[in-house]
Design a protein around this motif. Structure first.
Motif, mmCIF file in Angstrom:
data_model
loop_
_atom_site.group_PDB
_atom_site.id
_atom_site.type_symbol
_atom_site.label_atom_id
_atom_site.label_comp_id
_atom_site.label_asym_id
_atom_site.label_seq_id
_atom_site.Cartn_x
_atom_site.Cartn_y
_atom_site.Cartn_z
ATOM 1 N N GLY A 94 0.810 -1.219 0.028
ATOM 2 C CA GLY A 94 -0.083 -0.122 -0.121
ATOM 3 C C GLY A 94 0.717 1.419 -0.020
ATOM 4 N N ARG A 95 2.140 1.273 0.834
ATOM 5 C CA ARG A 95 2.615 2.493 0.874
ATOM 6 C C ARG A 95 3.403 2.689 -0.452
ATOM 7 N N ALA A 96 3.670 1.719 -1.255
ATOM 8 C CA ALA A 96 4.276 2.019 -2.628
ATOM 9 C C ALA A 96 3.344 2.345 -3.728
ATOM 10 N N ALA A 97 1.898 2.027 -3.398
ATOM 11 C CA ALA A 97 0.787 2.071 -4.651
ATOM 12 C C ALA A 97 0.749 3.801 -4.833
ATOM 13 N N ASP A 98 0.323 3.706 -6.197
ATOM 14 C CA ASP A 98 0.008 5.187 -6.717
ATOM 15 C C ASP A 98 -1.054 5.768 -6.072
ATOM 16 N N ALA A 99 -1.217 6.835 -5.487
ATOM 17 C CA ALA A 99 -2.311 7.732 -5.176
ATOM 18 C C ALA A 99 -3.300 7.688 -6.191
ATOM 19 N N GLY A 100 -4.654 7.448 -5.668
ATOM 20 C CA GLY A 100 -5.769 7.221 -6.740
ATOM 21 C C GLY A 100 -6.139 5.702 -6.971
#
Ligand code: ADP
Length: 156
Positions: A94-100
């Motif tokens: 999650g902490r590396a996933a794209d915003a959006g």
């Protein structure tokens, strides 16, 4: 191609009151909900569903986590739905996933990452069958279809 895919909304999202937020994102995208239920997962189904992770040291904690509250299972339908949903969900961490994306906006974790989504058409077929009986999947006309897709996309 019109496809079906399986979503599991995980216990972290249940605990954090994110069910409506997550279901709403799939609805707003234009995906059609054709199955939806709350259920408690048992060891056997988790060992089958996460068979690629059974030998990992963290498998025990995944099982405990996935059994810690009921989860919400959904079947979504749409053109190229398997890939489209994976984009909406984002990568595992999650902490590396794209915003959006759901994980990018709502999760900081590798394990407590809000949702599971099928990662291939073949796995989607097996996963829908694993979690839903035939009579729990619904066929109905959705009136917005003609505005969600063009005619030629629907006839492919
Ligand atoms: P995805 O859910 O993105 O398809 P995987 O199939 O690799 O990812 O893993 C399934 C689930 O197992 C993840 O969503 C996550 O909840 C958990 N998981 C994966 N890797 C780890 C890890 N290194 N530590 C803890 N949990 C993990």
């Amino acid at each position: 191609m019109m496809e079906r895919t399986l979503i599991l909304i995980k216990p972290d999202a249940v605990q954090r009151s994110l069910l409506g937020e997550i279901v709403g994102r799939f609805e707003r995208k234009g995906l059609k909900i054709i199955g939806l239920k709350m259920m408690e997962l048992q060891d056997a189904v988790l060992e089958e569903h996460y068979s690629h992770l059974v030998s990992k040291p963290f498998f025990g904690t995944i099982k405990d986590f996935m059994k810690s509250t009921p989860i919400v299972a959904m079947v979504l339908e749409g053109v190229d739905a398997v890939d489209a949903v994976r984009i909406i969900v984002g990568p595992t961490k999650g902490r590396a996933a794209d915003a959006g994306s759901i994980r990018g906006d709502l999760s900081m974790s590798i394990q407590t990452n809000c949702v599971h989504a099928s990662d291939s058409i073949e796995n989607a077929k097996a996963e829908v069958a694993r979690f839903f009986k035939d009579d729990e999947i619904f066929s109905y006309q959705k009136v917005d279809l003609a505005f969600v897709y063009s005619d030629d996309e629907l006839s492919q």
